[in-house]
Design a protein around this motif. Structure first.
Motif, PDB file in Angstrom:
ATOM      1  N   GLU A  66      33.754  -0.360  34.570  1.00 26.23           N
ATOM      2  CA  GLU A  66      34.484   0.807  35.056  1.00 26.23           C
ATOM      3  C   GLU A  66      34.716   1.819  33.941  1.00 26.23           C
ATOM      4  O   GLU A  66      34.637   3.035  34.170  1.00 26.23           O
ATOM      5  N   GLN A  67      34.973   1.337  32.741  1.00 24.25           N
ATOM      6  CA  GLN A  67      35.167   2.236  31.609  1.00 24.25           C
ATOM      7  C   GLN A  67      33.895   3.017  31.307  1.00 24.25           C
ATOM      8  O   GLN A  67      33.943   4.229  31.036  1.00 24.25           O
ATOM      9  N   LEU A  68      32.760   2.338  31.351  1.00 28.11           N
ATOM     10  CA  LEU A  68      31.487   3.031  31.113  1.00 28.11           C
ATOM     11  C   LEU A  68      31.213   4.068  32.191  1.00 28.11           C
ATOM     12  O   LEU A  68      30.762   5.180  31.900  1.00 28.11           O
ATOM     13  N   LYS A  69      31.490   3.708  33.438  1.00 25.84           N
ATOM     14  CA  LYS A  69      31.282   4.648  34.539  1.00 25.84           C
ATOM     15  C   LYS A  69      32.179   5.870  34.380  1.00 25.84           C
ATOM     16  O   LYS A  69      31.748   7.004  34.637  1.00 25.84           O
ATOM     17  N   ASN A  70      33.415   5.656  33.954  1.00 23.75           N
ATOM     18  CA  ASN A  70      34.342   6.777  33.758  1.00 23.75           C
ATOM     19  C   ASN A  70      33.867   7.694  32.637  1.00 23.75           C
ATOM     20  O   ASN A  70      33.986   8.928  32.742  1.00 23.75           O
ATOM     21  N   GLN A  71      33.337   7.102  31.568  1.00 26.44           N
ATOM     22  CA  GLN A  71      32.821   7.919  30.469  1.00 26.44           C
ATOM     23  C   GLN A  71      31.665   8.798  30.937  1.00 26.44           C
ATOM     24  O   GLN A  71      31.588   9.985  30.592  1.00 26.44           O
ATOM     25  N   ILE A  72      30.779   8.222  31.718  1.00 30.48           N
ATOM     26  CA  ILE A  72      29.636   8.985  32.225  1.00 30.48           C
ATOM     27  C   ILE A  72      30.094  10.074  33.185  1.00 30.48           C
ATOM     28  O   ILE A  72      29.592  11.202  33.153  1.00 30.48           O
ATOM     29  N   ASP A 122      24.529  -1.985  27.527  1.00 27.96           N
ATOM     30  CA  ASP A 122      25.875  -2.391  27.119  1.00 27.96           C
ATOM     31  C   ASP A 122      26.457  -3.435  28.072  1.00 27.96           C
ATOM     32  O   ASP A 122      27.135  -4.379  27.644  1.00 27.96           O
ATOM     33  N   ILE A 123      26.198  -3.260  29.371  1.00 28.67           N
ATOM     34  CA  ILE A 123      26.703  -4.228  30.348  1.00 28.67           C
ATOM     35  C   ILE A 123      26.049  -5.589  30.138  1.00 28.67           C
ATOM     36  O   ILE A 123      26.709  -6.635  30.222  1.00 28.67           O
ATOM     37  N   GLU A 124      24.756  -5.593  29.854  1.00 27.28           N
ATOM     38  CA  GLU A 124      24.055  -6.857  29.613  1.00 27.28           C
ATOM     39  C   GLU A 124      24.614  -7.558  28.371  1.00 27.28           C
ATOM     40  O   GLU A 124      24.802  -8.790  28.359  1.00 27.28           O
ATOM     41  N   LYS A 125      24.895  -6.794  27.317  1.00 32.07           N
ATOM     42  CA  LYS A 125      25.476  -7.372  26.107  1.00 32.07           C
ATOM     43  C   LYS A 125      26.853  -7.969  26.404  1.00 32.07           C
ATOM     44  O   LYS A 125      27.181  -9.061  25.925  1.00 32.07           O
ATOM     45  N   LYS A 126      27.636  -7.249  27.191  1.00 33.61           N
ATOM     46  CA  LYS A 126      28.974  -7.744  27.549  1.00 33.61           C
ATOM     47  C   LYS A 126      28.857  -9.007  28.395  1.00 33.61           C
ATOM     48  O   LYS A 126      29.633  -9.957  28.211  1.00 33.61           O
ATOM     49  N   TYR A 127      27.904  -9.023  29.312  1.00 35.39           N
ATOM     50  CA  TYR A 127      27.682 -10.201  30.151  1.00 35.39           C
ATOM     51  C   TYR A 127      27.327 -11.415  29.287  1.00 35.39           C
ATOM     52  O   TYR A 127      27.862 -12.514  29.495  1.00 35.39           O
ATOM     53  N   GLN A 128      26.440 -11.205  28.328  1.00 36.07           N
ATOM     54  CA  GLN A 128      26.048 -12.297  27.438  1.00 36.07           C
ATOM     55  C   GLN A 128      27.223 -12.797  26.615  1.00 36.07           C
ATOM     56  O   GLN A 128      27.276 -13.977  26.248  1.00 36.07           O
ATOM     57  N   ALA A 129      28.173 -11.904  26.340  1.00 32.54           N
ATOM     58  CA  ALA A 129      29.308 -12.279  25.495  1.00 32.54           C
ATOM     59  C   ALA A 129      30.399 -13.017  26.265  1.00 32.54           C
ATOM     60  O   ALA A 129      31.027 -13.937  25.723  1.00 32.54           O
ATOM     61  N   VAL A 130      30.651 -12.643  27.524  1.00 33.18           N
ATOM     62  CA  VAL A 130      31.811 -13.198  28.231  1.00 33.18           C
ATOM     63  C   VAL A 130      31.458 -14.093  29.417  1.00 33.18           C
ATOM     64  O   VAL A 130      32.275 -14.927  29.827  1.00 33.18           O
ATOM     65  N   ILE A 131      30.263 -13.951  29.985  1.00 37.33           N
ATOM     66  CA  ILE A 131      29.898 -14.733  31.178  1.00 37.33           C
ATOM     67  C   ILE A 131      28.902 -15.838  30.854  1.00 37.33           C
ATOM     68  O   ILE A 131      29.055 -16.974  31.316  1.00 37.33           O
ATOM     69  N   GLU A 132      27.890 -15.527  30.075  1.00 36.11           N
ATOM     70  CA  GLU A 132      26.859 -16.519  29.775  1.00 36.11           C
ATOM     71  C   GLU A 132      27.425 -17.782  29.125  1.00 36.11           C
ATOM     72  O   GLU A 132      26.964 -18.894  29.453  1.00 36.11           O
ATOM     73  N   PRO A 133      28.410 -17.675  28.201  1.00 39.96           N
ATOM     74  CA  PRO A 133      28.979 -18.912  27.646  1.00 39.96           C
ATOM     75  C   PRO A 133      29.573 -19.837  28.707  1.00 39.96           C
ATOM     76  O   PRO A 133      29.519 -21.060  28.559  1.00 39.96           O
TER      77      PRO A 133
END
Length: 216
Positions: A66-72, A122-133
């Protein structure tokens, strides 16, 4: 090869509790029934919906999106506003000013396009950081349970390509067992410090009373 059909066939075959021995004898001995395969399945979506860590990290990922969408959106609004202002005032600009404004608009548009293109990365990086583990933890727990309890197969109830397990008895569902072990692995949160006045101890109370001087 249709792997979904193969897994479904394996599941139905493995649900059979055993094979009866052939009454016919060969070399004076009856044939021994082969042992049945032990099989289970896991509903990963259910686990993610019940595991506090997964819920928290899922909300974190959603907030990030949502933050990324708001920035765009803010950048798009700025670009639209400045382009509208340029069109209204273009007749009042000199040729040099027009070129300067056009360069500013081009730079702003490029910035907007960069944000759009970078968003999925950026979303993929965030996914790898918080969901993939969490996915890795689920796999580790499934492997541990399968090894300890002798499961030959543990299937996923649902996959991105569709369901693998269309039907199975609830006794084959390992989701609750996996969820229970995942919750036990979660680090315990520290208790927040006590806020407010300290409770007066009896010793402190008696000391203060001793220091009190009675007026005559």
């Amino acid at each position: 090869m249709n792997y979904r059909f193969l897994f479904a066939w394996v599941l139905m075959a493995c649900m059979y509790t055993g094979v009866k021995a052939n009454p016919s004898q060969e070399d004076g001995q009856s044939q021994v029934a082969p042992p049945s395969l032990k099989i289970g399945y896991v509903d990963v979506g259910y686990i993610f919906g019940q595991l506090p860590e997964a819920i928290k990290n899922g909300e974190e990922l959603q907030t990030f999106q949502e933050q990324l969408k708001n920035q765009i959106q803010l950048k798009a609004n700025e670009l639209e506003r400045k382009f509208s202002d340029y069109q209204k005032q273009v007749d009042t600009f000199t040729e040099a000013q027009q070129k300067q404004k056009q360069a500013e608009l081009n730079a702003l548009h490029q910035s907007f396009r960069t944000l759009e293109q970078q968003m999925p990365v950026d979303i993929e990086k965030k996914y790898q950081a918080v969901i993939e583990p969490i996915h890795q933890k689920i796999k580790q727990v499934i492997h541990k349970i399968a090894k300890e309890q002798g499961y030959a197969f543990v299937l996923a109830k649902d996959t991105p390509g569709g369901p693998i397990v269309f039907f199975a008895q609830p006794a084959f569902d390992l989701s609750e067992l996996v969820l229970e072990q995942l919750k036990a692995m979660a680090p315990k949160e520290m208790e927040p410090p006590v806020v407010g006045p300290k409770v007066q101890t009896p010793a402190q109370s008696s000391t203060r009373s001793a220091k009190t001087v009675k007026k005559k």
